[in-house]
Motif scaffolding. Structure first.
Motif, PDB file in Angstrom:
ATOM      1  N   PRO A 421      13.204  -0.765  -0.739  1.00 54.55           N
ATOM      2  CA  PRO A 421      12.354  -1.338  -1.793  1.00 54.55           C
ATOM      3  C   PRO A 421      10.877  -1.159  -1.469  1.00 54.55           C
ATOM      4  CG  PRO A 421      13.311  -3.080  -0.449  1.00 54.55           C
ATOM      5  CD  PRO A 421      13.949  -1.795  -0.008  1.00 54.55           C
ATOM      6  N   PRO A 422      10.061  -0.721  -2.416  1.00 57.62           N
ATOM      7  CA  PRO A 422       8.624  -0.541  -2.155  1.00 57.62           C
ATOM      8  C   PRO A 422       7.921  -1.877  -1.998  1.00 57.62           C
ATOM      9  CG  PRO A 422       9.115  -0.135  -4.458  1.00 57.62           C
ATOM     10  CD  PRO A 422      10.432  -0.316  -3.779  1.00 57.62           C
ATOM     11  N   LYS A 423       6.838  -1.871  -1.234  1.00 59.34           N
ATOM     12  CA  LYS A 423       6.069  -3.087  -0.974  1.00 59.34           C
ATOM     13  C   LYS A 423       4.670  -2.960  -1.553  1.00 59.34           C
ATOM     14  CE  LYS A 423       8.418  -4.528   3.296  1.00 59.34           C
ATOM     15  NZ  LYS A 423       8.232  -4.843   4.730  1.00 59.34           N
ATOM     16  N   SER A 424       4.139  -4.095  -1.968  1.00 56.12           N
ATOM     17  CA  SER A 424       2.753  -4.178  -2.415  1.00 56.12           C
ATOM     18  C   SER A 424       2.071  -5.262  -1.596  1.00 56.12           C
ATOM     19  CB  SER A 424       2.682  -4.509  -3.909  1.00 56.12           C
ATOM     20  OG  SER A 424       1.346  -4.622  -4.339  1.00 56.12           O
ATOM     21  N   TYR A 425       0.749  -5.154  -1.472  1.00 59.89           N
ATOM     22  CA  TYR A 425      -0.004  -6.095  -0.645  1.00 59.89           C
ATOM     23  C   TYR A 425      -1.058  -6.805  -1.488  1.00 59.89           C
ATOM     24  CZ  TYR A 425       2.082  -3.634   3.313  1.00 59.89           C
ATOM     25  OH  TYR A 425       2.982  -3.082   4.186  1.00 59.89           O
ATOM     26  N   ILE A 426      -1.324  -8.029  -1.128  1.00 54.07           N
ATOM     27  CA  ILE A 426      -2.390  -8.782  -1.779  1.00 54.07           C
ATOM     28  C   ILE A 426      -3.710  -8.056  -1.537  1.00 54.07           C
ATOM     29  CG2 ILE A 426      -3.637 -10.985  -1.808  1.00 54.07           C
ATOM     30  CD1 ILE A 426      -1.033 -12.333  -1.026  1.00 54.07           C
ATOM     31  N   ARG A 427      -4.560  -8.044  -2.550  1.00 49.48           N
ATOM     32  CA  ARG A 427      -5.824  -7.291  -2.465  1.00 49.48           C
ATOM     33  C   ARG A 427      -6.631  -7.717  -1.240  1.00 49.48           C
ATOM     34  NH1 ARG A 427      -8.982  -6.833  -7.978  1.00 49.48           N
ATOM     35  NH2 ARG A 427      -7.036  -5.728  -8.384  1.00 49.48           N
ATOM     36  N   GLY A 428      -7.036  -6.736  -0.469  1.00 47.25           N
ATOM     37  CA  GLY A 428      -7.819  -6.990   0.741  1.00 47.25           C
ATOM     38  C   GLY A 428      -6.974  -7.234   1.971  1.00 47.25           C
ATOM     39  N   LYS A 429      -5.634  -7.247   1.812  1.00 41.02           N
ATOM     40  CA  LYS A 429      -4.739  -7.522   2.948  1.00 41.02           C
ATOM     41  C   LYS A 429      -3.797  -6.342   3.199  1.00 41.02           C
ATOM     42  CE  LYS A 429      -6.319 -11.781   3.270  1.00 41.02           C
ATOM     43  NZ  LYS A 429      -7.125 -12.231   4.425  1.00 41.02           N
ATOM     44  N   LEU A 430      -4.230  -5.138   2.873  1.00 42.36           N
ATOM     45  CA  LEU A 430      -3.376  -3.964   3.010  1.00 42.36           C
ATOM     46  C   LEU A 430      -2.937  -3.771   4.461  1.00 42.36           C
ATOM     47  CD1 LEU A 430      -2.155  -1.503   1.584  1.00 42.36           C
ATOM     48  CD2 LEU A 430      -4.226  -0.231   2.165  1.00 42.36           C
ATOM     49  N   GLY A 431      -1.622  -3.599   4.658  1.00 43.79           N
ATOM     50  CA  GLY A 431      -1.075  -3.357   5.985  1.00 43.79           C
ATOM     51  C   GLY A 431      -0.627  -4.602   6.722  1.00 43.79           C
ATOM     52  N   LEU A 432      -0.989  -5.789   6.226  1.00 43.70           N
ATOM     53  CA  LEU A 432      -0.572  -7.043   6.863  1.00 43.70           C
ATOM     54  C   LEU A 432       0.755  -7.487   6.246  1.00 43.70           C
ATOM     55  CD1 LEU A 432      -4.026  -8.907   6.961  1.00 43.70           C
ATOM     56  CD2 LEU A 432      -2.924  -7.590   8.776  1.00 43.70           C
ATOM     57  N   GLU A 434       2.576 -10.082   6.502  1.00 46.25           N
ATOM     58  CA  GLU A 434       2.726 -11.446   5.977  1.00 46.25           C
ATOM     59  C   GLU A 434       2.179 -11.577   4.557  1.00 46.25           C
ATOM     60  OE1 GLU A 434      -0.774 -11.536   8.974  1.00 46.25           O
ATOM     61  OE2 GLU A 434       1.173 -10.581   8.730  1.00 46.25           O
ATOM     62  N   TYR A 435       1.413 -10.578   4.108  1.00 45.04           N
ATOM     63  CA  TYR A 435       0.878 -10.600   2.744  1.00 45.04           C
ATOM     64  C   TYR A 435       1.571  -9.547   1.867  1.00 45.04           C
ATOM     65  CZ  TYR A 435      -2.859 -13.445   4.716  1.00 45.04           C
ATOM     66  OH  TYR A 435      -3.569 -14.450   5.333  1.00 45.04           O
ATOM     67  N   ALA A 436       2.711  -9.059   2.311  1.00 47.96           N
ATOM     68  CA  ALA A 436       3.439  -8.023   1.570  1.00 47.96           C
ATOM     69  C   ALA A 436       4.500  -8.661   0.682  1.00 47.96           C
ATOM     70  CB  ALA A 436       4.089  -7.033   2.538  1.00 47.96           C
ATOM     71  N   VAL A 437       4.682  -8.092  -0.486  1.00 47.91           N
ATOM     72  CA  VAL A 437       5.747  -8.502  -1.404  1.00 47.91           C
ATOM     73  C   VAL A 437       6.407  -7.240  -1.944  1.00 47.91           C
ATOM     74  CG1 VAL A 437       4.669 -10.675  -2.105  1.00 47.91           C
ATOM     75  CG2 VAL A 437       4.124  -8.583  -3.350  1.00 47.91           C
ATOM     76  N   PHE A 438       7.669  -7.367  -2.341  1.00 47.18           N
ATOM     77  CA  PHE A 438       8.356  -6.236  -2.947  1.00 47.18           C
ATOM     78  C   PHE A 438       7.847  -6.050  -4.373  1.00 47.18           C
ATOM     79  CE2 PHE A 438      11.713  -7.570   0.166  1.00 47.18           C
ATOM     80  CZ  PHE A 438      11.596  -6.447   0.971  1.00 47.18           C
ATOM     81  N   TYR A 439       7.600  -4.784  -4.742  1.00 51.47           N
ATOM     82  CA  TYR A 439       7.137  -4.499  -6.101  1.00 51.47           C
ATOM     83  C   TYR A 439       7.887  -3.286  -6.646  1.00 51.47           C
ATOM     84  CZ  TYR A 439       4.315  -3.507 -10.148  1.00 51.47           C
ATOM     85  OH  TYR A 439       3.912  -3.298 -11.454  1.00 51.47           O
ATOM     86  N   PRO A 440       8.507  -3.473  -7.830  1.00 50.31           N
ATOM     87  CA  PRO A 440       8.726  -4.756  -8.526  1.00 50.31           C
ATOM     88  C   PRO A 440       9.642  -5.671  -7.718  1.00 50.31           C
ATOM     89  CG  PRO A 440       9.820  -2.929  -9.650  1.00 50.31           C
ATOM     90  CD  PRO A 440       9.078  -2.324  -8.527  1.00 50.31           C
ATOM     91  N   PRO A 441       9.770  -6.933  -8.118  1.00 52.61           N
ATOM     92  CA  PRO A 441      10.545  -7.878  -7.296  1.00 52.61           C
ATOM     93  C   PRO A 441      11.966  -7.444  -6.990  1.00 52.61           C
ATOM     94  CG  PRO A 441       9.252  -9.070  -8.923  1.00 52.61           C
ATOM     95  CD  PRO A 441       9.080  -7.610  -9.243  1.00 52.61           C
ATOM     96  N   ASN A 442      12.580  -6.627  -7.863  1.00 61.67           N
ATOM     97  CA  ASN A 442      13.939  -6.169  -7.573  1.00 61.67           C
ATOM     98  C   ASN A 442      13.962  -4.905  -6.718  1.00 61.67           C
ATOM     99  OD1 ASN A 442      13.079  -4.248  -9.398  1.00 61.67           O
ATOM    100  ND2 ASN A 442      14.958  -4.248 -10.606  1.00 61.67           N
ATOM    101  N   GLY A 443      12.793  -4.306  -6.464  1.00 61.11           N
ATOM    102  CA  GLY A 443      12.713  -3.129  -5.602  1.00 61.11           C
ATOM    103  C   GLY A 443      13.049  -1.817  -6.270  1.00 61.11           C
ATOM    104  N   VAL A 444      13.271  -1.811  -7.603  1.00 62.99           N
ATOM    105  CA  VAL A 444      13.682  -0.601  -8.321  1.00 62.99           C
ATOM    106  C   VAL A 444      12.580  -0.197  -9.294  1.00 62.99           C
ATOM    107  CG1 VAL A 444      15.398   0.452  -9.847  1.00 62.99           C
ATOM    108  CG2 VAL A 444      16.107  -1.263  -8.158  1.00 62.99           C
TER     109      VAL A 444
END
Length: 607
Positions: A421-432, A434-444
């Motif tokens: 599943p692809p990950k997205s990061y909160i703006r300004g927190k790229l690579g951390l 603990e600030y990563a979320v799956f995008y989209p939430p189902n990973g598809v």
């Protein structure tokens, strides 16, 4: 005063509270999984099923109390077989050692599968329901303490809970990955071939790059919270979604099937050097990876129920055939299967096709889908998430798929999917992380034509929550394999190779002719297979095809049908002189009948 206090009467202590249901339930829950094992293997597997847990589970607690005498007996037997000091050792034949090793390995694999399925079901709604029923059954007079295990098993059998548990286990076995070495890393369980994993990783980076560039070009965030006014407007027109045509001219598909095909064509096994002698067949096809696929005799054996002597819906229910010869009896058996509520029987039955009136219920039974209140509530929660938050990928999909994109339970299928599943990061927190979320939430991430996976189901289910559940289960069982790179027999790479192999082997003149004019057959058939023929066949024929996908728990029939279509129109294709002309001959599949094509290609082909 102190002496008087010690001699005064005190109330009797309150009786000890009954043990909590979970501990009692653990006493007999593993037993029910042995209903799925053959009678010859039940005794051998019974002690191993409990051995799959941790050391604490194997030695403590009521969960394994009933197994202790068996373990003691087995220790005693091993001690008796151990050679005594000074006794001459007898050599064990190699064949006997090999058989013993194979039996132990098979027992170990099954024990691991059972333990993992038990662990997974412990977090399900069914487990909680079984717990409550087991605790309530203790109040029944026919439940005796001295025969507690047998009495509760009998109660579950009579009340129908045993059948529900069987269906749940059968459903898990249908999607369970093939057994592997216990020490295998997680990525090996997802895909055993390293070069396949690398190719999938590179493809995912390309998809994310396309999505990010679209986000940058349009100045649209990946996700945002909708304003209150927009939420109300979306809620009011929810039932009309799909009937209006929003302006999507600015949005382009993240990728199309032809982009994916180019990636598969360039796939190579690095263990095969360029100087190695290649076979004639390898030179002809576009797919250049060495995977094992079935030939016609093996396909005949696998799809034996599609034989010419077996009745089929899609052939024997035509107006020219009297219904009393096959159709009436087949419908009667289908009604009996539904009355029994047996998933395995339904899957076997549907291999000959499903009657139109019974198809919706049979598919739900095979997929172990039931419309419980909690399922409807879960769908409503997903709908609320759609209304509250806008995702960039929403512009590429409609309604049911909007809820699908928010469903985090879909992430579970990545345990046996070669993709990640692809990950997205909160703006300004790229690579951390603990600030990563799956995008989209189902990973598809949806692609061009993704909605065609759900469109045919709209003809079967009118209730949105059940339609959604059926689609989600179909996706995590089958459809995800059509757009991910893997070596699985039902994966798109194997399907492409199977299609080319069938065509090259049994229609070599046609294949060579199309290749010579620059019309490689796979370039034409790939879009059919990647969409499971949805949008190309007539709806009734497509549903008959999907009956067989569910019945055989395999997508290989897609490649067989694609080859059968080429065989059916071989005369016309031999006369074309360009790719455009070949595509014109195969442009319209809506008049084709699926079952006659499959039967003729599989069982009337000279091998």
């Amino acid at each position: 005063m102190r002496g008087k206090a010690t001699t005064s009467l005190r109330p009797l202590p309150a009786p000890a509270p009954p043990p909590p249901p979970p501990r009692l339930f653990f006493f007999f829950f593993p037993v029910f999984f042995f209903f799925f094992l053959p009678a010859s293997g039940t005794q051998a597997l019974a002690p191993s099923a409990a051995a799959g847990g941790s050391r604490e589970e194997r030695t403590d607690g009521p969960a394994v109390a009933w197994q202790r005498p068996l373990r003691q007996r087995r220790r005693q037997e091993r001690a008796e077989r151990r050679p005594r000091a000074g006794a001459p050792s007898r050599p064990v034949p190699a064949a006997r050692r090999a058989r013993a090793g194979a039996m132990l390995q098979e027992e170990s694999d099954l024990s691991l599968v059972i333990a993992q399925i038990v662990q997974k079901l412990k977090g399900s709604t069914l487990y909680a329901q079984l717990e409550r029923q087991a605790w309530a059954s203790l109040q029944r007079p026919e439940i005796k303490l001295e025969s507690l295990k047998e009495d509760i098993k009998e109660f579950f059998k009579i009340s129908g809970w045993e059948k529900k548990l069987q269906n749940a286990v059968y459903s898990e076995l249908s999607v369970f990955p093939l057994p592997s070495h216990p020490a295998a890393p997680p990525e090996h369980l997802k895909e055993p071939l390293v070069y396949m994993r690398k190719a999938q990783g590179s493809w995912e980076k390309r998809i994310l790059k396309s999505l990010n560039s679209m986000c940058t070009e349009l100045s649209i965030p990946l996700a945002r919270k909708r304003p209150v006014g927009e939420q109300k407007e979306l809620l009011n027109k929810w039932n009309e979604m799909g009937t209006d045509e929003p302006d999507l001219s600015l949005f382009r598909p993240v990728y199309a099937p032809k982009d994916f095909l180019e990636v598969l064509i360039n796939l190579r096994n690095p263990n095969y050097e360029n100087g190695d002698s290649l076979s004639f067949r390898t030179h002809l096809g576009l797919i250049q990876v060495p995977l094992k696929v079935k030939d016609i005799p093996e396909l005949k054996e696998f799809f034996v129920e599609l034989g010419l002597t077996t009745g089929q819906l899609g052939i024997d229910d035509s107006t020219q055939v009297p219904p009393e010869l096959f159709e009436n009896e087949h419908v009667r058996i289908g009604q009996k299967v539904l009355a029994e509520q047996d998933s395995a029987a339904a899957q076997q039955y549907i291999r000959q096709g499903s009657p139109t009136a019974l198809r919706a219920e049979l598919w739900a039974l095979i997929l172990n889908i039931s419309s419980q209140p909690e399922d409807i509530l879960y769908y409503e929660q997903l709908k609320t998430n759609v209304i509250q938050h806008d995702l960039l990928v929403d512009s590429l999909i409609y309604k049911v798929l909007l809820c699908f994109s928010r469903d985090t339970s879909v992430l579970g299928h990545f345990a046996y999917n070669s993709a990640s599943p692809p990950k997205s990061y909160i703006r300004g927190k790229l690579g951390l992380e603990e600030y990563a979320v799956f995008y989209p939430p189902n990973g598809v991430i949806p692609f061009h034509g993704f909605s065609m996976y759900v469109a045919p189901l709209c003809f079967l289910y009118h209730e949105p929550s059940k339609l959604y559940q059926i689609f989600r289960e179909m996706y995590v069982r089958f459809f995800f394999r059509l757009h991910s790179i893997s070596s699985h027999p039902s994966g798109i790479v194997s399907l492409c190779l199977l299609f080319e192999t069938l065509l090259q082997t049994y229609l070599p003149q046609l294949f060579y002719h199309l290749r010579e004019i620059g019309a490689q057959p796979l370039r034409i058939s790939f879009k059919w297979m990647v969409r499971a023929f949805s949008g190309y066949l007539a709806t009734d024929q497509l549903l008959l095809l999907w009956d067989r996908i569910l019945g055989y728990n395999s997508l290989e029939i897609l490649a067989v049908l694609a080859a059968a279509v080429f065989a059916f129109r071989a005369v016309n294709l031999m006369e074309v002189t360009s790719l455009a002309a070949a595509e014109a001959v195969l442009a319209d599949l809506s008049t084709l009948k699926v079952m006659p094509l499959l039967q003729i290609f599989l069982f009337a082909t000279v091998t």
